[in-house]
Design an enzyme around this catalytic site. Sequence first.
Site, PDB file in Angstrom:
ATOM      1  N   ASP A 163     -27.806  11.844  20.212  1.00 22.28           N
ATOM      2  CA  ASP A 163     -28.562  12.726  21.208  1.00 22.28           C
ATOM      3  C   ASP A 163     -29.123  14.159  20.362  1.00 22.28           C
ATOM      4  OD1 ASP A 163     -29.724  14.153  23.710  1.00 22.28           O
ATOM      5  OD2 ASP A 163     -27.945  15.478  23.483  1.00 22.28           O
TER       6      ASP A 163
ATOM      7  N   VAL B 238     -36.649  19.275  22.938  1.00 15.81           N
ATOM      8  CA  VAL B 238     -37.599  17.818  21.648  1.00 15.81           C
ATOM      9  C   VAL B 238     -39.059  17.488  22.091  1.00 15.81           C
ATOM     10  CG1 VAL B 238     -37.545  16.157  20.401  1.00 15.81           C
ATOM     11  CG2 VAL B 238     -35.844  17.581  20.808  1.00 15.81           C
TER      12      VAL B 238
ATOM     13  N   LEU C 110     -30.917  18.823  28.432  1.00 12.39           N
ATOM     14  CA  LEU C 110     -32.143  19.208  28.483  1.00 12.39           C
ATOM     15  C   LEU C 110     -32.626  18.701  26.712  1.00 12.39           C
ATOM     16  CD1 LEU C 110     -31.710  21.949  30.708  1.00 12.39           C
ATOM     17  CD2 LEU C 110     -32.856  20.069  31.156  1.00 12.39           C
ATOM     18  N   ARG C 111     -32.139  18.203  26.189  1.00 16.32           N
ATOM     19  CA  ARG C 111     -32.000  18.357  25.119  1.00 16.32           C
ATOM     20  C   ARG C 111     -33.846  17.590  24.679  1.00 16.32           C
ATOM     21  NH1 ARG C 111     -27.147  17.533  22.296  1.00 16.32           N
ATOM     22  NH2 ARG C 111     -26.869  19.930  21.650  1.00 16.32           N
ATOM     23  N   GLY C 112     -33.783  16.400  25.842  1.00 10.08           N
ATOM     24  CA  GLY C 112     -34.838  15.105  25.385  1.00 10.08           C
ATOM     25  C   GLY C 112     -35.984  16.033  26.500  1.00 10.08           C
TER      26      GLY C 112
END
Length: 357
Positions: free
Chosen positions: A209, A295, A290-292
């Site tokens: 992830d 990015v 919230l990384r998705g």
Amino acid sequence: MTATLEAPPKNRRLVFPFTAIVGQEQMKLALLLNVIDPKIGGVMIMGDRGTGKSTTIRALADLLPEIEVAENDPYNSSATDFELMGDEVKEKIQNGEQVAIARKKVPMVDLPLGATEDRVCGTIDIEKALSEGVKAFEPGLLAKANRGILYVDEVNLLDDHLVDVLLDSAASGWNTVEREGISIRHPARFVLVGSGNPEEGELRPQLLDRFGMHAEIRTVKEPDLRVQIVEQRAEFDRNPQEFLAQYQEKQEELQRKLVDAQNLLPQVTIDYDIRVKISEICAELDVDGLRGDIVTNRAAKAIAAFESRTEVTVDDIRRVMPLCLRHRLRKDPLETIDSGYKVEKSINRVFGLEVTE
């Protein structure tokens, strides 16, 4: 990484040109976007053996223009940008001293599988520090990789704690070494590229992830393409100088495009409605954290800048989102659907796009 273009010196080790690599478009796109915006967070490339992963990454490092660094600085510090400076260079500039500038190729560091944490992070000579009162630091591979590319082949075979160290440095842009109450830190901003073969084991989901993008590559099946790849490789091995000369113009053009994209990136904007839909897709796919979202926003801006635009389009999202999300989806052991297809299906539904077969 902005810089001027220069022809490579003739005595340097010759590398297969990036623009000559056939196929593997997803991998090439993910790598280029990370060069335009290193804050995307690196690329994990998973695929079959012998599909050109290492060749492509070395070709990318060779393609990049030279950077300006403070002379004799072990961290490739910038002499003008405070964000990219080691403490020593920063001190000199704050004291009004002149810092000599040198030019060098963007560093490409290969991390060996058996590397120890000291080799990666650097070591402090405790004895010297205690007896002479100086911070005696021997920089490691993270220092060498600052402002460049750090490549880890077979990253899925690397110790988890080392992968953690690499990902922490890549995310924060700093490496901190602490021994016996002595603490030293230095800039460590690099594009982290990991590659591996899924047959040899997967990375833990929480480590996976942390990689910004994930490209899956397969062995080329079309006989015509396979023949073209084999012939190109034979031609390069037979006469590298001549082969490179054929692609020199294309290489310089792509290099210019990357520099222009880096300069244009701060001006690129994403419409509010598109940002809401990105988050809607992430929520629908049950992506943790919230990384998705972050990015995808970054990658979409980078692809717009790469194509000399200042507005992100729905098509940009369609092209980058599978690369940004496919490794963040929860694995259902009973599901045979490819995660990339699952992401595309969700994009088509939320944006109301026609499905292209």
